[in-house]
Design an enzyme around this catalytic site. Structure first.
Site, PDB file in Angstrom:
ATOM      1  N   LEU A  22       0.851  -1.186   0.000  1.00 18.58           N
ATOM      2  CA  LEU A  22       0.000   0.000   0.000  1.00 18.58           C
ATOM      3  C   LEU A  22       0.891   1.241   0.000  1.00 18.58           C
ATOM      4  O   LEU A  22       1.950   1.244   0.631  1.00 18.58           O
ATOM      5  CB  LEU A  22      -0.893   0.006   1.254  1.00 18.58           C
ATOM      6  N   GLU A  29      -7.463   2.628   9.168  1.00 17.50           N
ATOM      7  CA  GLU A  29      -8.116   2.217   7.930  1.00 17.50           C
ATOM      8  C   GLU A  29      -7.957   0.701   7.742  1.00 17.50           C
ATOM      9  O   GLU A  29      -8.878   0.017   7.317  1.00 17.50           O
ATOM     10  CB  GLU A  29      -7.511   3.018   6.760  1.00 17.50           C
TER      11      GLU A  29
END
Ligand SMILES: NC(=O)c1ccc[n+]([C@@H]2O[C@H](COP(=O)([O-])OP(=O)(O)OC[C@H]3O[C@@H](n4cnc5c(N)ncnc54)[C@H](OP(=O)(O)O)[C@@H]3O)[C@@H](O)[C@H]2O)c1
Length: 186
Positions: A22, A29
């Site tokens: 990511l 999150e």
């Protein structure tokens, strides 16, 4: 027909990944992803997560397979032996869905929700299918360097009110602002 939802975090320039990982670090999150994809109404059931080969191997070895969920990896090149016994390997998204629909599999009635968790091509194929019900999108309000991107969202998806389990309003972590959205196929 068995349906699924899709879940993704996407930044302003539509990026979702960089170098197999990511592009950002957002602990809350990630917890939201984990909570949402694990949640079942029936405590005796569990959910399924379906992902491409690169997304599976992008998860740190200590954190895969994603716990408390049936992990299905899509790949046309891998062999069964390259995955742990409790991870299923399918050659296409439709093969995975047909297997989940098949009454001959003993675990099929123990499944509640099916989540498509990336990457790019899997999202694109998933959104184009009538099987796709909802998109759970975290909109990160910043640009990041990315090499993997979220495909265009088909026009038949429209924003719906957030459910009670999704935090409302702009969230912030490490100075990065983001907001949860839910879109539904009309
Ligand atoms: N931001 C987010 O929410 C999010 C979510 C997921 C992933 N990501 C990021 O995105 C990146 C990985 O995504 P990616 O798009 O590069 O790769 P990916 O979709 O995870 O993996 C691609 C591979 O999966 C297999 N595959 C994909 N679709 C298939 C299908 N329909 N049938 C059979 N096999 C299929 C193929 O493997 P073979 O070549 O073996 O056939 C393909 O080469 C990483 O950086 C990851 O961290 C971000």
């Amino acid at each position: 027909m068995l349906r699924y939802n899709l879940i993704v975090a996407v930044c302003e320039n539509f990026g979702i990944g960089l170098k197999g990982d990511l592009p950002w670090r957002l602990k809350s999150e990630l917890k939201y992803f984990s909570r949402t994809t694990k949640r079942t109404r029936d405590p005796a059931k569990r959910n399924v997560v379906i992902m491409g080969r690169k997304t599976y191997f992008g998860v740190p070895p200590s954190k895969r397979p994603l716990p408390d969920r049936l992990n299905i990896v899509l790949s046309t090149t891998m062999s069964r032996a390259e995955l742990p016994n409790d991870v299923l390997l399918c050659r296409s998204l439709e093969e995975a869905m047909k297997m989940l629909e098949s009454e001959s599999e003993p675990w099929c009635d123990q499944i509640e929700n099916i989540w498509i968790v990336g990457g790019s091509g899997v999202y694109e194929e998933a959104m184009a299918s009538p099987r796709c019900y909802r998109l759970y999108i975290t909109k990160i309000q910043e640009q990041f360097e990315c090499d993997t991107f979220f495909p265009n969202i088909p026009a038949d998806f429209h924003e719906v009110p957030l459910d009670e389990d999704t935090p409302h309003g702009v969230q912030e972590e490490n100075g990065i602002k983001y907001e949860y959205k839910i879109l539904e196929k009309q």
